[in-house]
Design an enzyme around this catalytic site. Sequence first.
Site, PDB file in Angstrom:
ATOM      1  N   HIS A  82     -21.693  43.137 -16.655  1.00 44.42           N
ATOM      2  CA  HIS A  82     -20.923  42.558 -17.759  1.00 44.42           C
ATOM      3  C   HIS A  82     -20.667  43.601 -18.843  1.00 44.42           C
ATOM      4  O   HIS A  82     -21.571  44.349 -19.208  1.00 44.42           O
ATOM      5  CB  HIS A  82     -21.672  41.364 -18.352  1.00 44.42           C
ATOM      6  CG  HIS A  82     -20.802  40.459 -19.156  1.00 44.42           C
ATOM      7  ND1 HIS A  82     -20.310  40.797 -20.402  1.00 44.42           N
ATOM      8  CD2 HIS A  82     -20.307  39.214 -18.890  1.00 44.42           C
ATOM      9  CE1 HIS A  82     -19.574  39.810 -20.870  1.00 44.42           C
ATOM     10  NE2 HIS A  82     -19.553  38.846 -19.971  1.00 44.42           N
ATOM     11  N   GLY A 163     -22.147  48.508 -41.788  1.00 46.06           N
ATOM     12  CA  GLY A 163     -23.020  49.466 -41.130  1.00 46.06           C
ATOM     13  C   GLY A 163     -22.374  50.825 -40.954  1.00 46.06           C
ATOM     14  O   GLY A 163     -21.210  51.040 -41.280  1.00 46.06           O
ATOM     15  N   ALA A 170     -29.549  50.582 -30.128  1.00 47.31           N
ATOM     16  CA  ALA A 170     -29.213  49.151 -30.185  1.00 47.31           C
ATOM     17  C   ALA A 170     -27.711  48.919 -30.156  1.00 47.31           C
ATOM     18  O   ALA A 170     -27.265  47.773 -30.096  1.00 47.31           O
ATOM     19  CB  ALA A 170     -29.817  48.508 -31.431  1.00 47.31           C
ATOM     20  N   GLY A 171     -26.914  49.982 -30.186  1.00 50.54           N
ATOM     21  CA  GLY A 171     -25.469  49.856 -30.084  1.00 50.54           C
ATOM     22  C   GLY A 171     -24.844  49.225 -31.304  1.00 50.54           C
ATOM     23  O   GLY A 171     -25.275  49.434 -32.440  1.00 50.54           O
TER      24      GLY A 171
END
Length: 298
Positions: A82, A163, A170-171
Amino acid sequence: MVKIVECIPNISEGRRLEVVEEILDEVRQVAGVTLLDYSSNADHNRTVISMIGEPEKVLEAAWRLIVKAAEKIDLDQHQGEHPRMGATDVVPFVPVRGMTMDECVELAKRLGERVGRELSIPVYLYEKAATRPERRNLADVRRGQYEGLKESVKTPERTPDFGPSVLGKAGAIAVGARPPLVAFNVNLGTTNLEIGKAIAKGIRGSSGGFVNVKALGIDLSEQGMIQISMNMVDTQGTPLYRAMEFIKTEAAHFGVPVIGSEIVGLVPLDAMLDAATYYLKLHDFSSEQILEKRVFGF
């Protein structure tokens, strides 16, 4: 009236079930939030989670889940069929009772701002919360996945809403607000991925198919099949049976059978009643004829 919102985080872990349970425990520990459902898929290496409750409590549960997932999932080590760009990949808010879509958008913005500020994880707002038209579609937000986003996040067009423009293990996370959707997968009796891709292209709205369908061809050839993985974003506009019939027709054109299907997570009752009515060829059927609805009033 008590306001109720649903949140459906998708995390990039579907194989280490002990890790999934640790992350789910963060939700379970928030009083007033109900963990409705979760479904882990080892091939996709992904877990879809559904929780419900009052807005502030669900917001806190979503925050805790994201913190734990960032601690436990390393995208540099992650592999799965996925598409994904983050340890917590997507976090949509869905209005259930007494909630407007605008209120869900506000929840998405508050969560995104906190994640970007306190965890230094890039956050992209999508669907109804999108700040740019090109970010409404999740597939566009996730383009290139984690590996591609490592570089493209530094470009002006991929600057996150919250951000830093830097990816850690953590991408990045897509946080948004949307109406209910159904995750509906159809399995084909072939190992030819090109057939799956062709059928997915034919059914998805972005390439000229059904406007309410997002679809991908997924390689499950080790299990002897190819999967058409779909998000049905409006099952009134495009019912489940219509998607199934299209896939059956296209699969027959390629000489392959449909060997099964699955629904990941929760599904509205009306969507299943529509399918039952269609395939059973019922006339003048009403949901009031459902025994449980008459007895329990749901």
